[in-house]
Design an enzyme around this catalytic site. Sequence first.
Site, PDB file in Angstrom:
ATOM      1  N   TYR A  56       0.842  -1.193   0.000  1.00  0.00           N
ATOM      2  CA  TYR A  56       0.000   0.000   0.000  1.00  0.00           C
ATOM      3  C   TYR A  56       0.880   1.248   0.000  1.00  0.00           C
ATOM      4  CZ  TYR A  56      -3.590  -3.318   1.656  1.00  0.00           C
ATOM      5  OH  TYR A  56      -4.443  -4.383   1.809  1.00  0.00           O
ATOM      6  N   HIS A 124       0.010 -11.990   1.307  1.00  0.00           N
ATOM      7  CA  HIS A 124      -1.010 -11.179   0.645  1.00  0.00           C
ATOM      8  C   HIS A 124      -1.654 -11.905  -0.535  1.00  0.00           C
ATOM      9  CE1 HIS A 124      -2.010  -6.632  -0.032  1.00  0.00           C
ATOM     10  NE2 HIS A 124      -3.077  -7.387  -0.041  1.00  0.00           N
ATOM     11  N   SER A 203     -12.927  -4.936   2.382  1.00  0.00           N
ATOM     12  CA  SER A 203     -13.930  -4.285   1.526  1.00  0.00           C
ATOM     13  C   SER A 203     -15.350  -4.695   1.918  1.00  0.00           C
ATOM     14  CB  SER A 203     -13.675  -4.601   0.047  1.00  0.00           C
ATOM     15  OG  SER A 203     -12.468  -4.042  -0.389  1.00  0.00           O
ATOM     16  N   PRO A 204     -15.688  -4.640   3.218  1.00  0.00           N
ATOM     17  CA  PRO A 204     -17.015  -5.084   3.651  1.00  0.00           C
ATOM     18  C   PRO A 204     -18.140  -4.152   3.209  1.00  0.00           C
ATOM     19  CG  PRO A 204     -15.876  -4.046   5.474  1.00  0.00           C
ATOM     20  CD  PRO A 204     -14.875  -4.152   4.351  1.00  0.00           C
ATOM     21  N   LEU A 205     -17.778  -2.970   2.691  1.00  0.00           N
ATOM     22  CA  LEU A 205     -18.779  -2.044   2.167  1.00  0.00           C
ATOM     23  C   LEU A 205     -18.729  -1.981   0.642  1.00  0.00           C
ATOM     24  CD1 LEU A 205     -18.423   0.817   4.806  1.00  0.00           C
ATOM     25  CD2 LEU A 205     -20.155  -0.986   4.686  1.00  0.00           C
ATOM     26  N   GLY A 206     -18.188  -3.050   0.036  1.00  0.00           N
ATOM     27  CA  GLY A 206     -18.137  -3.090  -1.427  1.00  0.00           C
ATOM     28  C   GLY A 206     -17.338  -1.949  -2.010  1.00  0.00           C
ATOM     29  N   ARG A 207     -16.159  -1.689  -1.399  1.00  0.00           N
ATOM     30  CA  ARG A 207     -15.282  -0.581  -1.827  1.00  0.00           C
ATOM     31  C   ARG A 207     -16.040   0.749  -1.799  1.00  0.00           C
ATOM     32  NH1 ARG A 207     -10.905  -3.290  -3.236  1.00  0.00           N
ATOM     33  NH2 ARG A 207     -11.170  -5.403  -4.051  1.00  0.00           N
ATOM     34  N   GLY A 208     -16.885   0.882  -0.789  1.00  0.00           N
ATOM     35  CA  GLY A 208     -17.646   2.108  -0.602  1.00  0.00           C
ATOM     36  C   GLY A 208     -18.957   2.151  -1.348  1.00  0.00           C
ATOM     37  N   PHE A 209     -19.181   1.196  -2.243  1.00  0.00           N
ATOM     38  CA  PHE A 209     -20.357   1.246  -3.095  1.00  0.00           C
ATOM     39  C   PHE A 209     -21.657   1.084  -2.302  1.00  0.00           C
ATOM     40  CE2 PHE A 209     -23.452  -0.423  -6.126  1.00  0.00           C
ATOM     41  CZ  PHE A 209     -23.325   0.511  -7.141  1.00  0.00           C
TER      42      PHE A 209
END
Length: 328
Positions: A56, A124, A203-209
Amino acid sequence: MQQRQLGRNGPMVYALGLGCMGMSEFYGPADEAASIATIQRALDLGVNLIDTADMYGAGHNEQLVGRAIRERRAQVVLATKFGNMRGPNREFLGVNGRPEYVREACDASLRRLGVDHIDLYYQHRVDPKVPIEDTVGAMAELVRAGKVRWLGLSEASPQTIRRAHEVHPIHALQTEYSLWSRDPEGELLATVRELGIGFVAYSPLGRGFLTGSIRKLDDLDPADWRRHSPRFQADALAANVRLADLVQSMAAERGCAPAQLALAWLLAQGPDIVPIPGTRSIARLEQNLGALEIALSADDLARLDRELPPGAAQGARYPQAAMQALNR
Protein backbone atom coordinates in the site's frame (compact mmCIF):
# COMPACT_ATOMS: atom_id res chain seq x y z
CA MET A 1 -20.47 -8.97 21.07
CA GLN A 2 -17.72 -6.41 20.62
CA GLN A 3 -14.80 -8.83 21.02
CA ARG A 4 -14.03 -11.66 18.63
CA GLN A 5 -11.15 -14.14 18.52
CA LEU A 6 -9.16 -14.75 15.36
CA GLY A 7 -8.54 -18.48 15.24
CA ARG A 8 -7.96 -20.91 18.06
CA ASN A 9 -5.52 -19.31 20.51
CA GLY A 10 -5.32 -16.24 18.30
CA PRO A 11 -5.73 -12.57 19.21
CA MET A 12 -8.88 -11.10 20.69
CA VAL A 13 -9.91 -8.13 18.58
CA TYR A 14 -12.70 -5.60 18.46
CA ALA A 15 -15.55 -6.81 16.23
CA LEU A 16 -14.70 -4.16 13.64
CA GLY A 17 -11.15 -3.40 12.58
CA LEU A 18 -9.74 -0.57 10.49
CA GLY A 19 -8.35 -1.02 6.99
CA CYS A 20 -5.74 1.61 6.17
CA MET A 21 -5.02 1.03 2.47
CA GLY A 22 -6.92 4.06 1.19
CA MET A 23 -4.88 6.37 3.41
CA SER A 24 -1.96 5.97 1.01
CA GLU A 25 -3.22 4.88 -2.40
CA PHE A 26 -5.95 3.64 -4.73
CA TYR A 27 -8.86 5.88 -3.66
CA GLY A 28 -7.54 9.27 -4.68
CA PRO A 29 -5.65 11.90 -2.67
CA ALA A 30 -5.49 11.49 1.11
CA ASP A 31 -4.57 13.82 3.97
CA GLU A 32 -1.90 12.27 6.20
CA ALA A 33 -2.84 14.25 9.27
CA ALA A 34 -6.51 13.30 8.90
CA SER A 35 -5.57 9.66 8.36
CA ILE A 36 -3.40 9.53 11.47
CA ALA A 37 -6.16 11.23 13.46
CA THR A 38 -8.61 8.60 12.22
CA ILE A 39 -6.36 5.74 13.34
CA GLN A 40 -5.90 7.32 16.74
CA ARG A 41 -9.64 7.94 17.12
CA ALA A 42 -10.24 4.29 16.29
CA LEU A 43 -7.93 3.31 19.14
CA ASP A 44 -9.77 5.73 21.44
CA LEU A 45 -13.01 3.92 20.63
CA GLY A 46 -11.61 0.44 21.31
CA VAL A 47 -10.75 -0.64 17.77
CA ASN A 48 -7.49 -2.56 17.99
CA LEU A 49 -7.07 -4.49 14.70
CA ILE A 50 -5.20 -2.07 12.42
CA ASP A 51 -4.58 -3.47 8.94
CA THR A 52 -1.93 -2.42 6.44
CA ALA A 53 0.41 -4.04 3.87
CA ASP A 54 3.85 -3.40 2.42
CA MET A 55 2.38 -2.81 -1.04
CA TYR A 56 0.00 0.00 0.00
CA GLY A 57 1.72 3.12 -1.23
CA ALA A 58 4.83 0.98 -1.80
CA GLY A 59 5.66 1.12 1.92
CA HIS A 60 4.16 4.52 2.68
CA ASN A 61 1.12 3.06 4.44
CA GLU A 62 3.23 1.08 6.90
CA GLN A 63 5.22 4.22 7.70
CA LEU A 64 2.00 6.18 8.26
CA VAL A 65 0.51 3.48 10.51
CA GLY A 66 3.78 3.28 12.41
CA ARG A 67 3.66 7.00 13.16
CA ALA A 68 0.01 6.80 14.23
CA ILE A 69 0.53 4.00 16.75
CA ARG A 70 4.03 4.90 17.99
CA GLU A 71 2.93 5.96 21.46
CA ARG A 72 0.12 3.39 21.66
CA ARG A 73 1.67 0.15 20.42
CA ALA A 74 0.31 -1.92 23.33
CA GLN A 75 -3.27 -1.13 22.25
CA VAL A 76 -2.84 -2.48 18.73
CA VAL A 77 -3.17 -5.86 17.08
CA LEU A 78 -0.98 -4.84 14.15
CA ALA A 79 -1.57 -6.69 10.88
CA THR A 80 0.47 -6.33 7.72
CA LYS A 81 1.09 -8.37 4.59
CA PHE A 82 3.84 -9.34 2.17
CA GLY A 83 4.04 -10.93 -1.26
CA ASN A 84 2.93 -8.26 -3.75
CA MET A 85 6.15 -6.63 -4.91
CA ARG A 86 6.29 -3.01 -6.05
CA GLY A 87 9.01 -1.23 -7.99
CA PRO A 88 10.62 2.21 -7.48
CA ASN A 89 7.79 3.86 -9.43
CA ARG A 90 5.13 1.84 -7.56
CA GLU A 91 4.78 -0.53 -10.51
CA PHE A 92 3.60 -4.05 -9.72
CA LEU A 93 6.42 -6.59 -10.08
CA GLY A 94 4.55 -9.80 -9.31
CA VAL A 95 3.94 -12.13 -6.37
CA ASN A 96 6.85 -13.52 -4.37
CA GLY A 97 6.54 -16.28 -1.78
CA ARG A 98 10.16 -17.45 -1.72
CA PRO A 99 11.41 -18.13 1.84
CA GLU A 100 14.31 -15.69 1.55
CA TYR A 101 11.91 -12.97 0.39
CA VAL A 102 9.55 -13.68 3.31
CA ARG A 103 12.38 -12.89 5.72
CA GLU A 104 13.47 -9.78 3.79
CA ALA A 105 9.93 -8.47 3.55
CA CYS A 106 9.29 -8.94 7.26
CA ASP A 107 12.44 -7.08 8.26
CA ALA A 108 11.57 -4.23 5.89
CA SER A 109 8.05 -3.98 7.33
CA LEU A 110 9.38 -3.92 10.88
CA ARG A 111 11.65 -1.01 9.95
CA ARG A 112 8.90 0.98 8.26
CA LEU A 113 6.42 0.35 11.07
CA GLY A 114 9.02 1.14 13.73
CA VAL A 115 8.08 -1.89 15.84
CA ASP A 116 9.90 -4.97 17.11
CA HIS A 117 7.19 -7.44 16.12
CA ILE A 118 4.14 -7.81 13.88
CA ASP A 119 1.07 -9.30 15.52
CA LEU A 120 -0.62 -10.81 12.45
CA TYR A 121 1.47 -11.43 9.33
CA TYR A 122 -0.32 -12.38 6.12
CA GLN A 123 0.83 -13.72 2.80
CA HIS A 124 -1.01 -11.18 0.64
CA ARG A 125 -1.32 -13.40 -2.42
CA VAL A 126 -0.26 -17.01 -2.91
CA ASP A 127 2.75 -17.49 -5.18
CA PRO A 128 1.94 -20.35 -7.61
CA LYS A 129 5.66 -20.89 -8.26
CA VAL A 130 6.50 -21.65 -4.61
CA PRO A 131 4.97 -24.51 -2.58
CA ILE A 132 2.83 -23.02 0.18
CA GLU A 133 4.68 -25.31 2.61
CA ASP A 134 7.92 -23.45 1.87
CA THR A 135 6.37 -20.00 2.27
CA VAL A 136 4.55 -20.82 5.51
CA GLY A 137 7.64 -22.62 6.78
CA ALA A 138 9.55 -19.36 6.47
CA MET A 139 6.69 -17.48 8.14
CA ALA A 140 6.81 -19.98 11.01
CA GLU A 141 10.52 -19.21 11.45
CA LEU A 142 9.55 -15.58 11.99
CA VAL A 143 7.20 -16.68 14.79
CA ARG A 144 9.98 -18.66 16.43
CA ALA A 145 12.29 -15.65 16.11
CA GLY A 146 9.76 -13.42 17.90
CA LYS A 147 9.27 -11.15 14.89
CA VAL A 148 5.68 -12.29 14.29
CA ARG A 149 3.00 -13.60 16.66
CA TRP A 150 0.26 -15.05 14.43
CA LEU A 151 0.03 -16.05 10.76
CA GLY A 152 -2.55 -15.36 8.10
CA LEU A 153 -3.29 -15.87 4.42
CA SER A 154 -5.19 -13.65 2.02
CA GLU A 155 -7.36 -14.76 -0.91
CA ALA A 156 -6.17 -18.38 -0.66
CA SER A 157 -8.09 -21.46 -1.82
CA PRO A 158 -9.44 -24.08 0.60
CA GLN A 159 -6.82 -26.57 -0.57
CA THR A 160 -3.96 -24.12 0.00
CA ILE A 161 -5.31 -23.20 3.43
CA ARG A 162 -5.35 -26.86 4.47
CA ARG A 163 -1.78 -27.42 3.31
CA ALA A 164 -0.57 -24.24 5.03
CA HIS A 165 -2.33 -25.10 8.27
CA GLU A 166 -0.49 -28.42 8.44
CA VAL A 167 2.84 -26.57 8.49
CA HIS A 168 1.89 -24.00 11.14
CA PRO A 169 -1.45 -22.86 12.60
CA ILE A 170 -3.10 -20.24 10.45
CA HIS A 171 -5.11 -17.86 12.60
CA ALA A 172 -6.81 -15.67 10.01
CA LEU A 173 -7.87 -15.69 6.39
CA GLN A 174 -8.41 -12.27 4.85
CA THR A 175 -10.68 -12.24 1.83
CA GLU A 176 -13.20 -9.83 0.33
CA TYR A 177 -16.69 -10.40 1.75
CA SER A 178 -19.75 -8.18 1.68
CA LEU A 179 -23.35 -8.08 0.54
CA TRP A 180 -22.12 -7.72 -3.03
CA SER A 181 -19.15 -10.14 -2.74
CA ARG A 182 -20.52 -13.33 -1.20
CA ASP A 183 -18.00 -15.66 -2.86
CA PRO A 184 -16.60 -17.01 0.46
CA GLU A 185 -19.92 -18.60 1.37
CA GLY A 186 -19.70 -22.33 0.87
CA GLU A 187 -16.44 -24.27 0.80
CA LEU A 188 -14.15 -21.42 1.85
CA LEU A 189 -16.01 -20.47 5.03
CA ALA A 190 -16.65 -24.13 5.78
CA THR A 191 -12.93 -24.85 5.54
CA VAL A 192 -11.76 -22.08 7.85
CA ARG A 193 -14.46 -22.96 10.37
CA GLU A 194 -13.48 -26.61 10.33
CA LEU A 195 -9.85 -25.65 10.96
CA GLY A 196 -10.62 -23.00 13.58
CA ILE A 197 -9.37 -20.07 11.49
CA GLY A 198 -10.82 -16.57 11.87
CA PHE A 199 -12.17 -14.71 8.85
CA VAL A 200 -11.17 -11.07 8.28
CA ALA A 201 -13.47 -9.49 5.71
CA TYR A 202 -11.90 -6.72 3.65
CA SER A 203 -13.93 -4.29 1.53
CA PRO A 204 -17.02 -5.08 3.65
CA LEU A 205 -18.78 -2.04 2.17
CA GLY A 206 -18.14 -3.09 -1.43
CA ARG A 207 -15.28 -0.58 -1.83
CA GLY A 208 -17.65 2.11 -0.60
CA PHE A 209 -20.36 1.25 -3.10
CA LEU A 210 -22.85 -0.04 -0.53
CA THR A 211 -22.83 3.34 1.23
CA GLY A 212 -24.85 4.72 -1.69
CA SER A 213 -22.37 7.53 -2.35
CA ILE A 214 -21.24 6.23 -5.78
CA ARG A 215 -23.82 6.25 -8.54
CA LYS A 216 -21.74 7.09 -11.61
CA LEU A 217 -18.09 6.96 -12.62
CA ASP A 218 -17.75 10.74 -12.28
CA ASP A 219 -18.43 10.41 -8.55
CA LEU A 220 -14.89 9.02 -8.26
CA ASP A 221 -11.67 11.03 -8.24
CA PRO A 222 -9.72 10.79 -11.53
CA ALA A 223 -6.93 8.97 -9.63
CA ASP A 224 -9.31 6.49 -8.00
CA TRP A 225 -8.50 2.85 -8.78
CA ARG A 226 -12.19 1.96 -8.81
CA ARG A 227 -12.53 3.68 -12.18
CA HIS A 228 -10.80 0.61 -13.62
CA SER A 229 -12.75 -1.99 -11.64
CA PRO A 230 -15.18 -4.09 -13.71
CA ARG A 231 -17.98 -3.51 -11.20
CA PHE A 232 -17.79 0.24 -11.69
CA GLN A 233 -17.95 0.18 -15.49
CA ALA A 234 -20.92 1.30 -17.61
CA ASP A 235 -23.64 -1.37 -17.68
CA ALA A 236 -22.29 -3.14 -14.58
CA LEU A 237 -22.40 0.06 -12.54
CA ALA A 238 -25.94 0.84 -13.65
CA ALA A 239 -27.08 -2.63 -12.61
CA ASN A 240 -25.21 -2.49 -9.32
CA VAL A 241 -26.75 0.84 -8.32
CA ARG A 242 -29.99 -1.11 -7.85
CA LEU A 243 -28.27 -3.19 -5.14
CA ALA A 244 -27.08 -0.07 -3.34
CA ASP A 245 -30.61 1.34 -3.56
CA LEU A 246 -31.99 -1.79 -1.90
CA VAL A 247 -29.53 -1.40 0.98
CA GLN A 248 -30.32 2.30 1.27
CA SER A 249 -34.08 1.65 1.31
CA MET A 250 -33.85 -1.00 4.00
CA ALA A 251 -31.47 1.14 6.07
CA ALA A 252 -33.95 4.02 5.92
CA GLU A 253 -36.65 1.71 7.25
CA ARG A 254 -34.37 0.74 10.13
CA GLY A 255 -33.34 4.34 10.79
CA CYS A 256 -29.64 3.68 10.19
CA ALA A 257 -27.01 4.43 7.57
CA PRO A 258 -26.55 2.03 4.62
CA ALA A 259 -22.99 1.32 5.78
CA GLN A 260 -24.28 0.33 9.21
CA LEU A 261 -26.82 -2.06 7.71
CA ALA A 262 -24.21 -3.68 5.44
CA LEU A 263 -21.77 -4.14 8.33
CA ALA A 264 -24.48 -5.43 10.67
CA TRP A 265 -25.36 -8.07 8.08
CA LEU A 266 -21.74 -9.17 7.83
CA LEU A 267 -21.31 -9.30 11.61
CA ALA A 268 -24.40 -11.50 11.77
CA GLN A 269 -22.83 -14.09 9.47
CA GLY A 270 -20.83 -15.53 12.37
CA PRO A 271 -18.84 -14.64 15.49
CA ASP A 272 -15.63 -15.64 13.70
CA ILE A 273 -15.98 -12.85 11.11
CA VAL A 274 -14.22 -9.50 11.66
CA PRO A 275 -14.86 -6.83 9.00
CA ILE A 276 -12.19 -4.19 8.44
CA PRO A 277 -13.89 -1.25 6.71
CA GLY A 278 -11.45 1.33 5.48
CA THR A 279 -11.93 5.05 5.95
CA ARG A 280 -9.90 8.25 6.13
CA SER A 281 -12.59 10.11 8.04
CA ILE A 282 -13.35 10.17 11.76
CA ALA A 283 -17.04 10.79 10.98
CA ARG A 284 -17.20 7.69 8.76
CA LEU A 285 -15.30 5.67 11.34
CA GLU A 286 -17.77 6.57 14.05
CA GLN A 287 -20.69 5.87 11.75
CA ASN A 288 -19.31 2.43 10.88
CA LEU A 289 -18.93 1.54 14.55
CA GLY A 290 -22.62 2.25 14.99
CA ALA A 291 -23.23 -1.04 13.19
CA LEU A 292 -22.39 -2.80 16.46
CA GLU A 293 -25.61 -1.40 17.95
CA ILE A 294 -27.83 -2.84 15.20
CA ALA A 295 -29.39 -6.26 15.73
CA LEU A 296 -30.93 -7.58 12.54
CA SER A 297 -33.90 -9.89 12.90
CA ALA A 298 -34.27 -13.23 11.17
CA ASP A 299 -36.71 -11.55 8.80
CA ASP A 300 -34.19 -8.79 8.05
CA LEU A 301 -31.50 -11.33 7.24
CA ALA A 302 -33.84 -13.41 5.10
CA ARG A 303 -34.86 -10.32 3.14
CA LEU A 304 -31.26 -9.34 2.48
CA ASP A 305 -30.46 -12.89 1.40
CA ARG A 306 -33.42 -12.80 -0.95
CA GLU A 307 -32.77 -9.37 -2.44
CA LEU A 308 -28.96 -9.50 -2.57
CA PRO A 309 -28.18 -13.19 -3.16
CA PRO A 310 -24.72 -14.52 -4.00
CA GLY A 311 -23.80 -13.45 -7.51
CA ALA A 312 -26.13 -10.44 -7.56
CA ALA A 313 -23.37 -7.95 -8.31
CA GLN A 314 -22.47 -7.45 -11.96
CA GLY A 315 -18.81 -7.57 -13.02
CA ALA A 316 -15.71 -9.24 -11.60
CA ARG A 317 -14.14 -8.08 -8.32
CA TYR A 318 -10.87 -7.10 -10.03
CA PRO A 319 -9.59 -6.65 -13.59
CA GLN A 320 -8.76 -9.93 -15.31
CA ALA A 321 -5.03 -9.97 -14.52
CA ALA A 322 -5.65 -9.43 -10.81
CA MET A 323 -8.40 -12.04 -10.75
CA GLN A 324 -5.84 -14.65 -11.78
CA ALA A 325 -3.99 -14.13 -8.50
CA LEU A 326 -7.02 -15.04 -6.38
CA ASN A 327 -8.09 -18.38 -4.91
CA ARG A 328 -4.77 -20.11 -5.56
